[in-house]
Design an enzyme around this catalytic site. Structure first.
Site, PDB file in Angstrom:
ATOM      1  N   ASP A 202      -5.955  -2.564  -3.351  1.00 19.50           N
ATOM      2  CA  ASP A 202      -7.300  -3.119  -3.595  1.00 19.50           C
ATOM      3  C   ASP A 202      -7.276  -4.143  -4.727  1.00 19.50           C
ATOM      4  O   ASP A 202      -7.933  -5.190  -4.657  1.00 19.50           O
ATOM      5  CB  ASP A 202      -8.269  -1.978  -3.928  1.00 19.50           C
ATOM      6  CG  ASP A 202      -8.524  -1.073  -2.735  1.00 19.50           C
ATOM      7  OD1 ASP A 202      -8.181  -1.492  -1.604  1.00 19.50           O
ATOM      8  OD2 ASP A 202      -9.048   0.042  -2.926  1.00 19.50           O
TER       9      ASP A 202
ATOM     10  N   GLU B 281      -6.405  -7.354   5.051  1.00 25.52           N
ATOM     11  CA  GLU B 281      -5.808  -8.301   4.110  1.00 25.52           C
ATOM     12  C   GLU B 281      -5.926  -9.741   4.601  1.00 25.52           C
ATOM     13  O   GLU B 281      -5.185 -10.622   4.139  1.00 25.52           O
ATOM     14  CB  GLU B 281      -4.337  -7.930   3.878  1.00 25.52           C
ATOM     15  CG  GLU B 281      -3.426  -8.058   5.098  1.00 25.52           C
ATOM     16  CD  GLU B 281      -3.415  -6.788   5.941  1.00 25.52           C
ATOM     17  OE1 GLU B 281      -2.475  -6.636   6.730  1.00 25.52           O
ATOM     18  OE2 GLU B 281      -4.333  -5.965   5.805  1.00 25.52           O
TER      19      GLU B 281
ATOM     20  N   ASN C 221       0.839  -1.214   0.000  1.00 19.72           N
ATOM     21  CA  ASN C 221       0.000   0.000   0.000  1.00 19.72           C
ATOM     22  C   ASN C 221       0.862   1.249   0.000  1.00 19.72           C
ATOM     23  O   ASN C 221       0.590   2.213  -0.726  1.00 19.72           O
ATOM     24  CB  ASN C 221      -0.913   0.001   1.221  1.00 19.72           C
ATOM     25  CG  ASN C 221      -2.262  -0.626   0.925  1.00 19.72           C
ATOM     26  OD1 ASN C 221      -2.666  -0.720  -0.228  1.00 19.72           O
ATOM     27  ND2 ASN C 221      -2.959  -1.055   1.947  1.00 19.72           N
TER      28      ASN C 221
END
Length: 615
Positions: free
Chosen positions: A493, A520, A484
């Protein structure tokens, strides 16, 4: 230039601003018992400039102001605005080219309905004919704050400012009233003194704020000006009394210090007494005493809270932060009232802002305390349940012989129940489409945590009844935060969607359930699956993710996953939750072992269990 200043005369023309601050053109005279004719004949040396030493007093008497406006060849409608709703009496003489055309007396010592314009501020409309000169003589008598800010506004700008003031004040008063009423309802239902004192504190403060801003006089007691005059010196001690009693309950002074408890209760009694006798005192003296009381009480409560905060009390820490804002704003306002500081805004503005923030922090303190009490109650309930379970086991041992006779009948009932559950399962599958939106994760289109929990309970009951093994897998993408941070949340995503598809492709049976557990993390329910089968599937998932070609903007992102597995035959209603915790411990072991692992929970391996308990 929109207006010019020459010989203390305000010149207006078609280029003049819609809003003009008049303090630079206002002249002031402090002479007693003057008539209008005497004022007009005074020499210019008796008139002085308006400065902050005059506009920020507590109490003024027979203070005269003069304003001269010279209008050019354009008709204008202007509004003279004096935004201080706490002025007792305002007398205005309006002269046009030396001829008296209007005489007005207003102020909060008169009924609100007598105001020329129904507003919390004092407004006077002026029709300015072309090529005319207007002179205003204004006399102000007031026992409270004499903060003066004369404005000459266009009607449109006045409407805009009034609407903005109503919006901001409405938000503040609405929030305070909502918090106070909510606390009152909680106090009524829970019989909690903490919420009762907090409700009294917030609601009395709401009334005080409404009185200071003039809304109480306008909407609550417009025909009782005497009440408006004494409302503020009456309410300030009441607010402080509730604040002291609320502090006593929040900081648990009865357990901490009897001396502090007695001091708080004595202070609250003195505040109530001051509230009762304040109408018998001069307004100036009452306000000054109450400023000193607010500063003293705030300092005392701050010391109490800081002492407990330094000892590690989290409630006291939050309380200290909230009360620090209150003390700072009260100190600033007190210095403005006492003339030690000067500012362009109203002297009560800092304490109003501080009070609002302090109320919010006190609400947070109550929320934390409520949560702590709820947890303590849950712990007590859990202990009671454990004791009841032990009593139940002793009773079952005494009735074991009788239970053997009942088991045959229970097996028959279970067989019938199984048939009914199969039918119910078919009905549930038909209804599943109706509840799909409530049980599907919007990002991955997998089942969400709610659907997972519901399915786990159902499969646990089947496993317990049929004595078949059920397995759980907990999977977590390794290093997902770094992905991320490096590639962005959109890439994260997209990776979660790819991982979801990979995991789903490894499940071959319709009864297997894959869900997004959170962030996650993914969870899989495997009915009729042994520990060996669960570990084998976990390894397949790990290899599939490791070998996957996942790209973002033509850049391949190497990806690994850690999987924890647990399997057992369900023996009680609590066993599914324990099985989930075991799978989570196995996942933690996989993470601790270097990630990119598939680990099976083993009861003999107590190292992880001991480490997690220390966390």
């Amino acid at each position: 230039m929109t207006s010019a200043q020459a010989d203390n005369v305000l010149h207006l023309n078609e280029y003049s601003e819609p809003g003009i601050s008049l303090n630079s053109w206002i002249q002031v005279c402090e002479l007693d018992a003057l008539s209008l004719n005497e004022l007009m004949q005074l020499p210019e040396s008796d008139w002085g400039a308006l400065d902050t030493s005059i506009t920020q007093r507590i109490g003024v008497s027979q203070l005269w102001f003069r304003l001269t406006v010279d209008n050019a060849n354009l008709y204008q409608l202007r509004i003279l605005a004096l935004d201080n709703p706490l002025l007792d009496r305002i007398e205005l003489f309006h002269l046009n080219d030396g001829r008296l055309i209007d005489h007005l007396v207003t102020g909060d010592s008169l009924p609100f309905a007598q105001r020329l314009i129904q507003s919390t501020a004092f407004l006077y409309p002026m029709e300015l004919q072309p090529n005319s000169q207007h002179t205003l003589y204004i006399r102000i008598d007031s026992r409270g704050s004499s903060h003066l800010d004369f404005q000459l506004l266009s009607p449109a700008l006045q409407i805009q400012r009034t609407e903005s003031n109503f919006l901001l004040s409405g938000i503040q008063l609405g929030a305070l009233a909502a918090i106070g009423l909510f606390a009152l309802f909680v106090a009524y239902t829970s019989r909690s003194y903490s919420y009762a004192y907090y409700s009294g504190y917030v609601l009395s403060m709401t009334l005080l704020v409404a009185a200071i801003h003039g809304f109480a006089f306008r909407f609550l007691w417009p025909g009782i000006p005497q009440l408006q005059i004494y409302a503020i010196p009456f309410l300030i001690p009441i607010v402080m009394a509730f604040a002291v009693m609320f502090t006593e309950k929040v900081l648990r002074l009865k357990r901490v210090s009897i001396r502090q408890l007695r001091l708080c209760r004595s202070t609250a009694a003195m505040a109530v007494l001051l509230s009762v006798i304040s109408p018998l005192m001069s307004y100036d003296l009452a306000i000054r005493l109450q400023i000193l009381m607010v500063l003293g009480v705030s300092s005392m409560l701050m010391v109490f809270a800081m002492r407990q905060a330094l000892q590690g009390d989290k409630l006291a820490k939050l309380y200290s932060i909230g009360w620090c804002t209150m003390l700072s704003s009260a100190l600033y306002t007190g210095m403005l009232y006492l003339g030690l500081l000067h500012a362009d805004f109203k002297p009560q503005l800092p304490v109003m802002i501080g009070l609002t923030f302090e109320v919010l922090f006190m609400a947070a303190v109550l929320a934390v305390r409520y949560n702590d009490e709820r947890r303590a109650k849950q712990d007590m309930q859990q202990k009671a349940l454990e004791q009841a379970q032990r009593l139940k086991e002793l009773r079952e041992e005494a009735l074991r012989d009788e239970e053997k006779t009942k088991q045959k009948l229970e097996r028959m009932v279970q067989e019938r129940t199984l048939e009914l559950e199969i039918t119910l399962r078919e009905l549930n599958e038909a209804n599943q489409k109706l509840t799909e939106k409530a049980t599907v994760d919007s990002l991955t289109q997998l089942k969400n945590r709610r659907a997972f929990d519901k399915r786990l309970i159902a499969e646990g009951r089947i496993s317990r009844r049929q004595q078949t093994s059920i397995a759980l897998l907990m999977a977590d993408v390794d290093g997902f935060k770094g992905i991320n941070d490096h590639y962005g949340h959109l890439a994260g995503d997209e990776i979660l969607r790819h991982v979801a598809e990979l995991l789903q492709s490894q499940l071959k049976r319709p009864s297997d359930l894959l869900s997004r557990f959170g962030g996650e993390e993914f969870a899989i329910i495997l009915p009729n699956t042994s520990a060996e089968g669960a570990l084998q599937l976990a390894e397949q998932i790990r290899q599939a993710v490791m070998n996957a070609d996942i790209r973002w903007e033509d850049v391949r992102i190497p990806l690994t996953i850690s999987v924890g597995a647990s399997a057992a035959v369900i023996e009680s209603d609590e066993h599914p939750t324990e099985l989930l915790e075991q799978a989570d411990k196995a996942l933690y072991q996989a993470k601790q072992s270097g990630r990119n692992r598939a680990c099976l929970y083993s009861p003999q391996d107590t190292r992880v269990t001991e480490f997690r308990s220390r966390m």
